[in-house]
Every structure is written in C-alpha cells, then in structure tokens.
Design an enzyme around this catalytic site. Structure first.
Site, PDB file in Angstrom:
ATOM      1  N   LYS A   9       0.831  -1.211   0.000  1.00 47.68           N
ATOM      2  CA  LYS A   9       0.000   0.000   0.000  1.00 47.68           C
ATOM      3  C   LYS A   9       0.867   1.262   0.000  1.00 47.68           C
ATOM      4  O   LYS A   9       2.069   1.201   0.288  1.00 47.68           O
ATOM      5  CB  LYS A   9      -0.912  -0.023   1.232  1.00 47.68           C
ATOM      6  CG  LYS A   9      -1.906  -1.186   1.222  1.00 47.68           C
ATOM      7  CD  LYS A   9      -2.892  -1.045   2.371  1.00 47.68           C
ATOM      8  CE  LYS A   9      -3.942  -2.145   2.298  1.00 47.68           C
ATOM      9  NZ  LYS A   9      -5.020  -1.954   3.278  1.00 47.68           N
ATOM     10  N   TYR A  49     -12.114  -2.707  -3.891  1.00 50.91           N
ATOM     11  CA  TYR A  49     -12.766  -2.695  -2.582  1.00 50.91           C
ATOM     12  C   TYR A  49     -14.291  -2.576  -2.685  1.00 50.91           C
ATOM     13  O   TYR A  49     -14.926  -2.086  -1.749  1.00 50.91           O
ATOM     14  CB  TYR A  49     -12.197  -1.553  -1.748  1.00 50.91           C
ATOM     15  CG  TYR A  49     -10.780  -1.817  -1.262  1.00 50.91           C
ATOM     16  CD1 TYR A  49     -10.484  -2.955  -0.508  1.00 50.91           C
ATOM     17  CD2 TYR A  49      -9.746  -0.928  -1.545  1.00 50.91           C
ATOM     18  CE1 TYR A  49      -9.196  -3.196  -0.054  1.00 50.91           C
ATOM     19  CE2 TYR A  49      -8.447  -1.161  -1.089  1.00 50.91           C
ATOM     20  CZ  TYR A  49      -8.188  -2.306  -0.344  1.00 50.91           C
ATOM     21  OH  TYR A  49      -6.913  -2.542   0.112  1.00 50.91           O
ATOM     22  N   PHE A  57     -15.463   3.042   6.826  1.00 55.99           N
ATOM     23  CA  PHE A  57     -14.065   3.345   6.516  1.00 55.99           C
ATOM     24  C   PHE A  57     -13.772   3.461   5.020  1.00 55.99           C
ATOM     25  O   PHE A  57     -12.657   3.813   4.638  1.00 55.99           O
ATOM     26  CB  PHE A  57     -13.144   2.295   7.148  1.00 55.99           C
ATOM     27  CG  PHE A  57     -13.395   0.874   6.681  1.00 55.99           C
ATOM     28  CD1 PHE A  57     -12.905   0.416   5.470  1.00 55.99           C
ATOM     29  CD2 PHE A  57     -14.130  -0.007   7.472  1.00 55.99           C
ATOM     30  CE1 PHE A  57     -13.125  -0.890   5.042  1.00 55.99           C
ATOM     31  CE2 PHE A  57     -14.353  -1.324   7.055  1.00 55.99           C
ATOM     32  CZ  PHE A  57     -13.853  -1.757   5.831  1.00 55.99           C
ATOM     33  N   ARG A  85      -1.778 -14.836   3.158  1.00 56.57           N
ATOM     34  CA  ARG A  85      -2.602 -14.242   4.228  1.00 56.57           C
ATOM     35  C   ARG A  85      -1.947 -14.426   5.598  1.00 56.57           C
ATOM     36  O   ARG A  85      -2.007 -13.554   6.444  1.00 56.57           O
ATOM     37  CB  ARG A  85      -4.006 -14.874   4.245  1.00 56.57           C
ATOM     38  CG  ARG A  85      -4.832 -14.587   3.006  1.00 56.57           C
ATOM     39  CD  ARG A  85      -5.455 -13.228   2.986  1.00 56.57           C
ATOM     40  NE  ARG A  85      -6.507 -13.076   3.972  1.00 56.57           N
ATOM     41  CZ  ARG A  85      -7.267 -11.999   4.088  1.00 56.57           C
ATOM     42  NH1 ARG A  85      -7.098 -10.970   3.270  1.00 56.57           N
ATOM     43  NH2 ARG A  85      -8.197 -11.929   5.003  1.00 56.57           N
ATOM     44  N   THR A  91      -6.000  -7.980   9.745  1.00 52.85           N
ATOM     45  CA  THR A  91      -6.237  -6.629   9.209  1.00 52.85           C
ATOM     46  C   THR A  91      -5.839  -5.545  10.205  1.00 52.85           C
ATOM     47  O   THR A  91      -5.201  -4.563   9.835  1.00 52.85           O
ATOM     48  CB  THR A  91      -7.740  -6.480   8.858  1.00 52.85           C
ATOM     49  OG1 THR A  91      -8.091  -7.534   7.965  1.00 52.85           O
ATOM     50  CG2 THR A  91      -8.028  -5.146   8.213  1.00 52.85           C
ATOM     51  N   ARG A 102       2.092  -7.266   9.145  1.00 50.31           N
ATOM     52  CA  ARG A 102       1.364  -6.223   9.886  1.00 50.31           C
ATOM     53  C   ARG A 102       1.721  -6.243  11.370  1.00 50.31           C
ATOM     54  O   ARG A 102       1.811  -5.192  12.004  1.00 50.31           O
ATOM     55  CB  ARG A 102      -0.142  -6.388   9.683  1.00 50.31           C
ATOM     56  CG  ARG A 102      -0.588  -6.008   8.266  1.00 50.31           C
ATOM     57  CD  ARG A 102      -1.993  -6.486   8.018  1.00 50.31           C
ATOM     58  NE  ARG A 102      -2.550  -6.064   6.744  1.00 50.31           N
ATOM     59  CZ  ARG A 102      -3.628  -6.618   6.201  1.00 50.31           C
ATOM     60  NH1 ARG A 102      -4.241  -7.621   6.813  1.00 50.31           N
ATOM     61  NH2 ARG A 102      -4.086  -6.190   5.042  1.00 50.31           N
ATOM     62  N   ASN A 112      -1.956  -0.243   6.800  1.00 46.35           N
ATOM     63  CA  ASN A 112      -1.491  -1.546   7.312  1.00 46.35           C
ATOM     64  C   ASN A 112      -0.565  -2.261   6.331  1.00 46.35           C
ATOM     65  O   ASN A 112      -0.516  -3.477   6.273  1.00 46.35           O
ATOM     66  CB  ASN A 112      -2.691  -2.411   7.751  1.00 46.35           C
ATOM     67  CG  ASN A 112      -3.665  -2.678   6.632  1.00 46.35           C
ATOM     68  OD1 ASN A 112      -3.496  -2.177   5.519  1.00 46.35           O
ATOM     69  ND2 ASN A 112      -4.676  -3.480   6.893  1.00 46.35           N
ATOM     70  N   HIS A 115      -2.090  -5.398   1.243  1.00 50.81           N
ATOM     71  CA  HIS A 115      -3.401  -6.020   1.037  1.00 50.81           C
ATOM     72  C   HIS A 115      -3.155  -7.357   0.348  1.00 50.81           C
ATOM     73  O   HIS A 115      -2.329  -7.424  -0.563  1.00 50.81           O
ATOM     74  CB  HIS A 115      -4.283  -5.147   0.140  1.00 50.81           C
ATOM     75  CG  HIS A 115      -5.429  -5.918  -0.450  1.00 50.81           C
ATOM     76  ND1 HIS A 115      -6.583  -6.159   0.246  1.00 50.81           N
ATOM     77  CD2 HIS A 115      -5.562  -6.559  -1.650  1.00 50.81           C
ATOM     78  CE1 HIS A 115      -7.405  -6.900  -0.509  1.00 50.81           C
ATOM     79  NE2 HIS A 115      -6.802  -7.147  -1.661  1.00 50.81           N
ATOM     80  N   GLU A 126      -9.013  -9.877  -8.605  1.00 54.37           N
ATOM     81  CA  GLU A 126      -8.117  -8.755  -8.293  1.00 54.37           C
ATOM     82  C   GLU A 126      -6.901  -8.714  -9.228  1.00 54.37           C
ATOM     83  O   GLU A 126      -6.449  -7.631  -9.613  1.00 54.37           O
ATOM     84  CB  GLU A 126      -7.663  -8.846  -6.827  1.00 54.37           C
ATOM     85  CG  GLU A 126      -8.830  -8.628  -5.864  1.00 54.37           C
ATOM     86  CD  GLU A 126      -8.440  -8.729  -4.396  1.00 54.37           C
ATOM     87  OE1 GLU A 126      -7.240  -8.741  -4.074  1.00 54.37           O
ATOM     88  OE2 GLU A 126      -9.356  -8.799  -3.549  1.00 54.37           O
TER      89      GLU A 126
HETATM   90  P1  CMP Z   1      -7.271  -4.767   3.302  1.00 51.14           P
HETATM   91  O1  CMP Z   1      -6.724  -6.120   3.549  1.00 51.14           O
HETATM   92  O2  CMP Z   1      -6.669  -3.963   2.213  1.00 51.14           O
HETATM   93  O3  CMP Z   1      -8.848  -4.881   3.044  1.00 51.14           O
HETATM   94  C1  CMP Z   1      -9.734  -3.823   3.328  1.00 51.14           C
HETATM   95  C2  CMP Z   1      -9.073  -2.686   3.997  1.00 51.14           C
HETATM   96  O4  CMP Z   1      -9.929  -1.744   4.631  1.00 51.14           O
HETATM   97  C3  CMP Z   1      -8.225  -3.210   5.132  1.00 51.14           C
HETATM   98  O5  CMP Z   1      -7.109  -3.913   4.640  1.00 51.14           O
HETATM   99  C4  CMP Z   1      -7.929  -1.945   5.899  1.00 51.14           C
HETATM  100  O6  CMP Z   1      -6.799  -1.241   5.415  1.00 51.14           O
HETATM  101  C5  CMP Z   1      -9.156  -1.072   5.628  1.00 51.14           C
HETATM  102  N1  CMP Z   1      -9.948  -0.840   6.841  1.00 51.14           N
HETATM  103  C6  CMP Z   1     -10.027   0.331   7.481  1.00 51.14           C
HETATM  104  N2  CMP Z   1     -10.805   0.216   8.558  1.00 51.14           N
HETATM  105  C7  CMP Z   1     -11.223  -1.053   8.632  1.00 51.14           C
HETATM  106  C8  CMP Z   1     -12.044  -1.785   9.534  1.00 51.14           C
HETATM  107  N3  CMP Z   1     -12.611  -1.216  10.592  1.00 51.14           N
HETATM  108  N4  CMP Z   1     -12.236  -3.088   9.278  1.00 51.14           N
HETATM  109  C9  CMP Z   1     -11.680  -3.687   8.190  1.00 51.14           C
HETATM  110  N5  CMP Z   1     -10.888  -3.030   7.307  1.00 51.14           N
HETATM  111  C10 CMP Z   1     -10.666  -1.735   7.524  1.00 51.14           C
END
Ligand code: CMP
Length: 153
Positions: A9, A49, A57, A85, A91, A102, A112, A115, A126
């Site tokens: 990211k 997304y 968010f 993963r 996450t 992470r 974070n 992804h 994707e």
């Molecule tokens: P990612 O794995 O990229 O998938 C969705 C993204 O939404 C996640 O990582 C986070 O960076 C972002 N995000 C922000 N807030 C939240 C939340 N409360 N729960 C889940 N994902 C979140």
C-alpha cells in the site's frame, strides 16, 4: 499452481518497505510471477474494494489507496492464497501476530502496509484489475518428486 494478488500500500511504499515485504514472500519459497508500481486510479480502488462500499471506513480507504504509488504483485505457489494471508497477518495490526508483516511493521488499520486477496476467486478477480495475462510469468520449479524422476531419467 495457485496464484494470489498482493498490494504493497502507499504507506508501505512511502516508508521504503518494498524490499522488506518482497523478501518475506521470497524467503517463504513463493515466486513473484508479476510485479509493477502504479498509482491506483479511483476506478481501480473502487473495483478492488467494492465489497466494502457501504462501510464507514470506505472513503478513507479509497483516499489512502489513491494517495501515492502502490506495488502490485502476482504471487505463485502451492496454497499461496492462504500462505500469503498468514505472512500478511490480521487486518488490524494491533491484533496481528508478531512475525507477520502487519504484526511487525504496522500500527493502524488503514495504513497496514499490504493487502492480500482472501480467496482463490478474489485473487482471480483482483489480478485482472492490475495485470494483463502476458504480464504474468510462471517459473516455479516442478515438485520434488517429478524433479527426482527427471534426474534419474
Ligand atoms: P485490506 O486487507 O486492504 O482490506 C480492506 C481494507 O480496509 C483493510 O485492509 C484496511 O486497510 C481497511 N480498513 C479500514 N478500517 C477497517 C475496519 N474497521 N475493518 C476492516 N478493514 C478496515
């Protein structure tokens, strides 16, 4: 051979963590079959997304993901959706296991670092957002058994 999509990211790219992330993937034994640096368009961010569209968010996430370049990687290897993963971790970095990307490198959920696709189906969807078929190259070694078979004729 399974494939998955990993994005480093904008926060990961801006902090200079490309090498750190890629090295963890390579050390696990997975292969990088596609790799590019790009700035996500709003359309690409929204396609990636779409399942989070209604979430609180979502606007913050799209803003962050389009704020600076990302690195997109196609990763290949046995059971690699699950393997990646696990390397990436939960996450929320505060809940991510130490030893995961992470868990070791991030503090907040929007920034974070990475992804990773969460299923084989999501990975297929994707990967298509970022790569044309001829931008993905397979060079995995054959499995140990067939290698032995070949070397003994
Ligand atoms: P990612 O794995 O990229 O998938 C969705 C993204 O939404 C996640 O990582 C986070 O960076 C972002 N995000 C922000 N807030 C939240 C939340 N409360 N729960 C889940 N994902 C979140």
């Amino acid at each position: 051979m399974e494939r998955t999509l990993l994005l480093i990211k904008p926060d990961g790219v801006m902090r200079g963590l490309l090498g750190e992330v890629i090295s963890r993937i390579e050390r696990k034994g997975l292969k990088i079959a596609g790799l590019k640096i790009l700035k996500l368009t709003k359309d690409q961010g929204e396609s990636l997304y779409s399942i989070h569209k209604a979430k609180e968010f979502y606007p913050r996430l799209i803003r962050h993901m389009t704020s600076a370049p990302v690195a997109a990687l196609v990763i290949e290897g046995p059971d690699c959706v699950r393997a990646v993963r696990r390397i990436v971790g939960s996450t929320n970095p505060q809940e991510a296991t130490p030893g995961s990307i992470r868990g070791d490198l991030a503090l907040n959920t929007t920034e974070n670092v990475v992804h990773a696709a969460d299923s084989v189906e999501s990975a297929e969807y994707e990967i298509k957002i970022f790569f044309k078929p001829d931008e993905i190259l397979s060079y995995s070694k054959p499995a140990a058994e067939s290698r032995h078979h070949t070397s003994t004729g």
